[in-house]
Design a protein around this motif. Structure first.
Motif, PDB file in Angstrom:
ATOM      1  N   ARG A 722       0.830  -1.213   0.000  1.00  0.00           N
ATOM      2  CA  ARG A 722       0.000   0.000   0.000  1.00  0.00           C
ATOM      3  C   ARG A 722       0.860   1.257   0.000  1.00  0.00           C
ATOM      4  NH1 ARG A 722      -2.069   3.668  -1.026  1.00  0.00           N
ATOM      5  NH2 ARG A 722      -4.031   4.627  -0.379  1.00  0.00           N
ATOM      6  N   LEU A 723       1.945   1.258   0.761  1.00  0.00           N
ATOM      7  CA  LEU A 723       2.838   2.417   0.779  1.00  0.00           C
ATOM      8  C   LEU A 723       3.485   2.642  -0.586  1.00  0.00           C
ATOM      9  CD1 LEU A 723       4.684   2.155   4.208  1.00  0.00           C
ATOM     10  CD2 LEU A 723       3.269   4.046   3.420  1.00  0.00           C
ATOM     11  N   LEU A 724       3.931   1.558  -1.215  1.00  0.00           N
ATOM     12  CA  LEU A 724       4.618   1.711  -2.495  1.00  0.00           C
ATOM     13  C   LEU A 724       3.653   2.143  -3.594  1.00  0.00           C
ATOM     14  CD1 LEU A 724       6.982  -1.397  -2.361  1.00  0.00           C
ATOM     15  CD2 LEU A 724       7.509   0.975  -1.841  1.00  0.00           C
ATOM     16  N   LEU A 725       2.414   1.676  -3.548  1.00  0.00           N
ATOM     17  CA  LEU A 725       1.441   2.144  -4.531  1.00  0.00           C
ATOM     18  C   LEU A 725       1.143   3.625  -4.340  1.00  0.00           C
ATOM     19  CD1 LEU A 725      -1.093  -0.824  -4.720  1.00  0.00           C
ATOM     20  CD2 LEU A 725       0.351   0.039  -6.555  1.00  0.00           C
ATOM     21  N   ALA A 726       1.187   4.091  -3.099  1.00  0.00           N
ATOM     22  CA  ALA A 726       0.989   5.518  -2.874  1.00  0.00           C
ATOM     23  C   ALA A 726       2.108   6.334  -3.499  1.00  0.00           C
ATOM     24  CB  ALA A 726       0.900   5.797  -1.374  1.00  0.00           C
ATOM     25  N   LEU A 727       3.312   5.768  -3.554  1.00  0.00           N
ATOM     26  CA  LEU A 727       4.441   6.488  -4.139  1.00  0.00           C
ATOM     27  C   LEU A 727       4.258   6.718  -5.634  1.00  0.00           C
ATOM     28  CD1 LEU A 727       7.507   4.835  -2.374  1.00  0.00           C
ATOM     29  CD2 LEU A 727       6.211   6.835  -1.688  1.00  0.00           C
ATOM     30  N   VAL A 728       3.566   5.805  -6.309  1.00  0.00           N
ATOM     31  CA  VAL A 728       3.356   5.953  -7.757  1.00  0.00           C
ATOM     32  C   VAL A 728       1.930   6.384  -8.071  1.00  0.00           C
ATOM     33  CG1 VAL A 728       5.159   4.322  -8.375  1.00  0.00           C
ATOM     34  CG2 VAL A 728       2.860   3.472  -7.955  1.00  0.00           C
ATOM     35  N   HIS A 729       1.216   6.833  -7.035  1.00  0.00           N
ATOM     36  CA  HIS A 729      -0.119   7.406  -7.212  1.00  0.00           C
ATOM     37  C   HIS A 729      -1.075   6.404  -7.863  1.00  0.00           C
ATOM     38  CE1 HIS A 729       1.868  11.162  -6.211  1.00  0.00           C
ATOM     39  NE2 HIS A 729       2.708  10.954  -7.201  1.00  0.00           N
ATOM     40  N   GLU A 730      -1.006   5.165  -7.402  1.00  0.00           N
ATOM     41  CA  GLU A 730      -1.926   4.134  -7.872  1.00  0.00           C
ATOM     42  C   GLU A 730      -2.730   3.621  -6.681  1.00  0.00           C
ATOM     43  OE1 GLU A 730      -2.608   3.189 -10.812  1.00  0.00           O
ATOM     44  OE2 GLU A 730      -0.929   3.807 -12.081  1.00  0.00           O
ATOM     45  N   ARG A 731      -3.876   3.070  -6.964  1.00  0.00           N
ATOM     46  CA  ARG A 731      -4.711   2.533  -5.900  1.00  0.00           C
ATOM     47  C   ARG A 731      -4.551   1.017  -5.837  1.00  0.00           C
ATOM     48  NH1 ARG A 731      -9.387   0.227  -7.894  1.00  0.00           N
ATOM     49  NH2 ARG A 731      -9.826   0.614 -10.105  1.00  0.00           N
ATOM     50  N   VAL A 732      -4.928   0.456  -4.703  1.00  0.00           N
ATOM     51  CA  VAL A 732      -4.861  -0.994  -4.520  1.00  0.00           C
ATOM     52  C   VAL A 732      -5.990  -1.644  -5.309  1.00  0.00           C
ATOM     53  CG1 VAL A 732      -4.939  -2.869  -2.850  1.00  0.00           C
ATOM     54  CG2 VAL A 732      -3.856  -0.710  -2.239  1.00  0.00           C
ATOM     55  N   ARG A 733      -5.640  -2.548  -6.197  1.00  0.00           N
ATOM     56  CA  ARG A 733      -6.637  -3.237  -7.016  1.00  0.00           C
ATOM     57  C   ARG A 733      -6.920  -4.659  -6.521  1.00  0.00           C
ATOM     58  NH1 ARG A 733      -7.269  -0.358 -11.835  1.00  0.00           N
ATOM     59  NH2 ARG A 733      -5.691   1.243 -12.146  1.00  0.00           N
ATOM     60  N   ASP A 734      -6.052  -5.178  -5.663  1.00  0.00           N
ATOM     61  CA  ASP A 734      -6.241  -6.554  -5.200  1.00  0.00           C
ATOM     62  C   ASP A 734      -5.716  -6.665  -3.777  1.00  0.00           C
ATOM     63  OD1 ASP A 734      -6.655  -9.213  -4.909  1.00  0.00           O
ATOM     64  OD2 ASP A 734      -5.097  -9.875  -6.294  1.00  0.00           O
ATOM     65  N   TRP A 735      -6.649  -6.647  -2.799  1.00  0.00           N
ATOM     66  CA  TRP A 735      -6.250  -6.814  -1.404  1.00  0.00           C
ATOM     67  C   TRP A 735      -6.043  -8.283  -1.035  1.00  0.00           C
ATOM     68  CZ3 TRP A 735      -4.485  -3.238   1.735  1.00  0.00           C
ATOM     69  CH2 TRP A 735      -4.841  -1.904   1.555  1.00  0.00           C
ATOM     70  N   PHE A 736      -6.358  -9.192  -1.949  1.00  0.00           N
ATOM     71  CA  PHE A 736      -6.264 -10.617  -1.637  1.00  0.00           C
ATOM     72  C   PHE A 736      -5.126 -11.289  -2.413  1.00  0.00           C
ATOM     73  CE2 PHE A 736     -10.629  -9.301  -0.910  1.00  0.00           C
ATOM     74  CZ  PHE A 736     -10.843  -9.752   0.387  1.00  0.00           C
ATOM     75  N   ALA A 737      -4.061 -10.519  -2.695  1.00  0.00           N
ATOM     76  CA  ALA A 737      -2.923 -11.094  -3.413  1.00  0.00           C
ATOM     77  C   ALA A 737      -2.203 -12.153  -2.593  1.00  0.00           C
ATOM     78  CB  ALA A 737      -1.937  -9.983  -3.797  1.00  0.00           C
ATOM     79  N   PHE A 738      -2.453 -12.167  -1.279  1.00  0.00           N
ATOM     80  CA  PHE A 738      -1.729 -13.091  -0.408  1.00  0.00           C
ATOM     81  C   PHE A 738      -2.347 -14.490  -0.383  1.00  0.00           C
ATOM     82  CE2 PHE A 738      -5.022 -11.065   2.091  1.00  0.00           C
ATOM     83  CZ  PHE A 738      -5.603 -12.122   2.770  1.00  0.00           C
ATOM     84  N   VAL A 739      -3.567 -14.654  -0.910  1.00  0.00           N
ATOM     85  CA  VAL A 739      -4.280 -15.928  -0.760  1.00  0.00           C
ATOM     86  C   VAL A 739      -3.495 -17.103  -1.351  1.00  0.00           C
ATOM     87  CG1 VAL A 739      -6.373 -17.192  -1.370  1.00  0.00           C
ATOM     88  CG2 VAL A 739      -6.527 -14.823  -0.580  1.00  0.00           C
ATOM     89  N   PRO A 740      -2.965 -17.012  -2.612  1.00  0.00           N
ATOM     90  CA  PRO A 740      -2.208 -18.169  -3.130  1.00  0.00           C
ATOM     91  C   PRO A 740      -1.006 -18.523  -2.278  1.00  0.00           C
ATOM     92  CG  PRO A 740      -2.744 -16.622  -4.891  1.00  0.00           C
ATOM     93  CD  PRO A 740      -3.070 -15.933  -3.612  1.00  0.00           C
ATOM     94  N   LEU A 741      -0.332 -17.499  -1.736  1.00  0.00           N
ATOM     95  CA  LEU A 741       0.852 -17.775  -0.938  1.00  0.00           C
ATOM     96  C   LEU A 741       0.476 -18.402   0.403  1.00  0.00           C
ATOM     97  CD1 LEU A 741       2.786 -14.486  -1.695  1.00  0.00           C
ATOM     98  CD2 LEU A 741       3.104 -16.724  -2.726  1.00  0.00           C
ATOM     99  N   VAL A 742      -0.631 -17.954   1.003  1.00  0.00           N
ATOM    100  CA  VAL A 742      -1.084 -18.554   2.257  1.00  0.00           C
ATOM    101  C   VAL A 742      -1.481 -20.013   2.027  1.00  0.00           C
ATOM    102  CG1 VAL A 742      -2.876 -18.484   4.022  1.00  0.00           C
ATOM    103  CG2 VAL A 742      -1.788 -16.367   3.271  1.00  0.00           C
ATOM    104  N   CYS A 743      -2.144 -20.273   0.914  1.00  0.00           N
ATOM    105  CA  CYS A 743      -2.494 -21.661   0.590  1.00  0.00           C
ATOM    106  C   CYS A 743      -1.240 -22.504   0.383  1.00  0.00           C
ATOM    107  CB  CYS A 743      -3.372 -21.704  -0.655  1.00  0.00           C
ATOM    108  SG  CYS A 743      -4.999 -20.939  -0.450  1.00  0.00           S
TER     109      CYS A 743
END
Length: 772
Positions: A722-743
């Motif tokens: 979230r911090l890095l996307l703020a640096l490039v003025h982009e919004r978060v498009r996927d808050w669930f990117a962690f699901v495959p890695l958790v699985c």
């Protein structure tokens, strides 16, 4: 002697050496790839600069033009696009035998010939390149060498044109590599590169540290035997260091092989039309030497550190008491400093999309400190959580008691998972956030079937011919062409309008002109009145067209023109692109379009949505036939192949592979712990404890640190992303990117436990109670 134990230590010793070499080799390969990034960027910049040319003639001060000579060449950019891929190119006309040659070209192409990049040659020869072949009616006479290309998959050509002369975009040059420096790297790309290096290097260090601990229990038995035959404590430590050093040297060799194998895939990696030569992925000699020295040194330091609390005696090994409780304050200080470096960067770059050295260093250091903070916080978190666990089923109690007795090895193994997963989540959030509208499938936006072209100002006859040519192009449903330029009211700020010049036929498609004949002028007003053109620029308004700063730098005088009192106020109509052309509409005899500084001929067109891709290419072919320098672009944006999605998928696969490798190290560590506890486990079985109970305890013993580490990694990865996307003025498009890695982490827990069961059944037999 330590090296001999490593290489000639029997099947178990050889297996341990191979595992250590593989793990260290993977870490070395990752470090080498990360160390290659500066060289990679430098090589790309060097090749890009080498083929740049001087500032175009039309922007030079009068009297400073380069004169024709035996060593000059006329150059004109002829870049285009095909199937949403950029096709770079230029037209060349040598004016003497000493004319400069572009990099990668040995002989200048003759008129009607061209030299092409290998990728462009393959495309032209393929069936899919038929329409592009029509746009480039030159005979292929050679191939551009890698020195003249930015990447192996770049589409580029140089064509000979003996009719080329300075002006209208063509420039006379006497050398290549003398252009203005390119714009700074895009902030998002910089952050991705920096974050990639950090994510590659940190888990590599953790993984190497865990790898040199393989076989610790067997090493301790050997060292105790050496003490029994007369070696002192310092000698045993030197032998242990020799074992680790030998494994590290084998790992260096394995890492070099893995690196050379992996970089062979570099030409197949594409990110937004950026490709890499395999030779670019090469670490600098100083950095390669540093890796070659640092990795063996790290293995020795880790080995000696592991033996610091171990008393090696002739009859066995005694490990020191557990260390005092871990302190939290300094572990929180590290990520706090990382946040302090990243958050001010948001304020710094809010005014610019580009990054300088200071911003880049802040981002790199902030991301590194955040991920390091995750790694150092995990041991405290595991210790603090398991210390409070009480009661529960018997397998749970066995697992928690084991972790309470010593959670350090488990936390160290999982720290590599935590860093890798946190970094991968942050990169995935960056990649998904940077997939802006021009990376979406083309069918999602209707305006992608609408085109705009720009060219030098044309005469009325030329504009009429352009319109007829485009309308006759198969797949083009409608097209208009007109000359346009911005105009201002002298002395009034923010009074800007647009002057459009065309014949009556075109003007009737832009507004409800009613009767129209040459010499008429109209003031186009919006139907709903949101743009009050009629009142801001009424008939009789004096306008000035100066071409803005570029014309002023050349000393071109401003063109002054007054809207005639006879001008009529008319209502606009949607043109071929669906847009309304507000401002002043003038017929060709009412204003001298050729005298307007920096005026451009604009073509607006709409193609058949059902055959959009081929229709767009035919439109570009028509534009190239008129002039190769005519620019054409889609009004809905450039539709590119979704390379970032492919990179995101590759990152997920890579993270899962890292998890699998760390699972292997955890498996080795768990098996060694089981061997160390085999007598205690055999006693439990002899006293009536079932093997299933012990198996479940191994599962919980593996699961607790991994679950805590994954939870910490998810929180840190989402926050960093979230911090890095703020640096490039982009919004978060996927808050669930962690699901495959958790699985993947959950699957890893099950696999490690299942793989340990055969050894557990064997180690809990009654025979393991025998001792001497």
């Amino acid at each position: 002697m330590g090296a001999r134990f490593t290489i000639a230590g029997g099947r178990e010793g050889l297996l341990r050496a191979l595992l250590t070499a593989l793990a260290v080799g993977l870490g070395v390969a990752v470090l080498a790839i990360a160390a290659s990034v500066p060289h990679l960027l430098d090589e790309r910049e060097r090749r890009t600069t080498a083929r740049q040319v001087n500032t175009p003639l039309e922007f030079e001060q009068p009297g400073h033009e380069l004169q024709k000579g035996s060593g000059t060449l006329v150059y004109r950019d002829a870049s285009t696009e095909f199937r949403n891929r950029k096709v770079g190119g230029a037209l060349l006309h040598p004016e003497g035998p000493g004319a400069p040659l572009p990099p990668g070209v040995t002989d200048p192409p003759r008129p009607g010939e061209m030299v092409v990049s290998p990728a462009l040659g393959r495309l032209l020869d393929a069936g899919d390149g038929k329409l592009l072949r029509e746009r480039l009616p030159y005979r292929t006479a050679g191939t551009i060498a890698p020195a003249g290309l930015i990447g192996p998959s770049e589409l580029f050509f140089y064509a000979g044109d003996d009719k080329l002369a300075p002006g209208d975009g063509a420039v006379r040059i006497d050398r290549f590599g003398d252009g203005e420096p390119g714009p700074p790297a895009d902030g998002g790309v910089v952050i991705l590169v920096v974050l990639g290096c950090v994510i590659l290097m940190l888990p590599a260090g953790v993984f190497i540290s865990a790898a040199v601990r393989f076989g610790g229990e067997g090493r301790d038995r050997r060292l105790a035997a050496l003490r029994l035959v007369g070696a002192d404590g310092a000698t045993t430590r030197r032998i242990a260091a020799g074992e680790a050093l030998c494994g590290a040297l084998l790992g260096l060799l394995a890492g070099a092989g893995i690196f050379l194998f992996a970089r062979g895939f570099a030409p197949h990696l594409t990110i937004r039309d950026v490709t890499l030569f395999a030779s670019d992925v090469t670490p600098a000699p100083v950095q390669a030497a540093l890796i070659a020295v640092a990795v063996p040194a790290l293995t020795v330091v880790v080995t000696l550190s592991a033996l610091r609390r171990v008393a090696i005696e002739p009859l066995g090994v005694v490990r020191g008491a557990p260390a005092r409780r871990r302190r939290l304050w300094w572990r929180l200080l590290i990520p706090a400093v990382g946040l302090a470096l990243l958050v001010p960067s948001t304020v710094t770059v809010a005014w610019s999309p580009y990054y300088g050295p200071i911003e880049t260093a802040m981002v790199a250091m902030g991301a590194a400190l955040l991920l390091i903070g995750v790694a150092v916080a995990l041991p405290w978190l595991v210790e603090a959580c398991v210390a409070r666990l009480r009661g529960g089923p018997l397998p749970w109690q066995l697992a928690t008691r084991r972790l309470q007795a010593g959670s350090g090895p488990a936390a160290r193994a999982v720290s590599g998972i935590t860093v890798a997963v946190a970094g991968a989540i942050a990169v995935q959030m960056m990649l998904s956030g940077m997939q802006s509208g021009h990376d979406r499938p083309g069918g999602s936006v209707a305006s992608w079937s609408r085109l705009k072209a720009s060219y030098r100002p044309g005469t009325p006859e030329e504009i009429n011919a352009y319109t007829k040519a485009f309308r006759a192009t198969p797949g083009v449903q409608d097209a208009v062409a007109f000359v346009e330029q911005y105009a201002t009211v002298p002395g009034k700020e923010h009074s800007v309008t647009t002057v459009h010049v065309a014949d009556c036929t075109v003007l009737r498609t832009l507004a409800r002109t009613g009767s129209c004949r040459e010499g008429d002028v109209f003031v186009a007003a919006e139907k709903d009145g949101d743009v009050d053109t009629a009142h801001r620029f009424p008939p009789g308004t004096a306008l000035e067209m100066d071409g803005f700063e570029r014309a002023k730098e050349r000393g071109t005088p401003a063109y002054r023109w007054t809207v005639p009192a006879s001008a009529r106020i008319v209502e606009t109509l949607p043109g071929p692109t669906g847009d309304h052309q507000f401002g002043i509409l003038a017929t060709t005899s009412a204003i001298d379009a050729r005298a307007i500084p920096d005026a451009r001929t604009t073509v607006l067109a709409r193609v058949d949505p059902g055959d959009r891709d081929d229709s767009i290419e035919r439109f570009r072919n028509t534009a190239a036939a008129i002039d190769p320098g005519m620019r054409v672009w889609r009004l809905g944006g450039v539709v590119k192949e979704n390379h970032l999605a492919a990179v995101e998928e590759g990152m997920t696969i890579g993270a899962v592979c890292v998890l699998a490798l760390i699972a292997l190290s955890m498996l080795v560590g768990t098996l060694e712990q089981l061997r160390e506890r085999r007598r205690a486990l055999s006693v439990l079985v002899a006293c009536g404890t079932s093997r299933a109970t012990i198996g479940w305890s191994v599962l919980w013993q593996t699961a607790v640190p991994v679950v805590l580490g994954m939870a910490l990694a998810v929180g840190a990865g989402l926050g960093l992303g979230r911090l890095l996307l703020a640096l490039v003025h982009e919004r978060v498009r996927d808050w669930f990117a962690f699901v495959p890695l958790v699985c993947a982490g959950a699957g890893m827990i099950v696999l490690v436990t299942v793989a340990c069961l055969p050894a557990l059944w064997r180690l809990t037999r009654p025979e393991e109670l025998r001792t001497e």
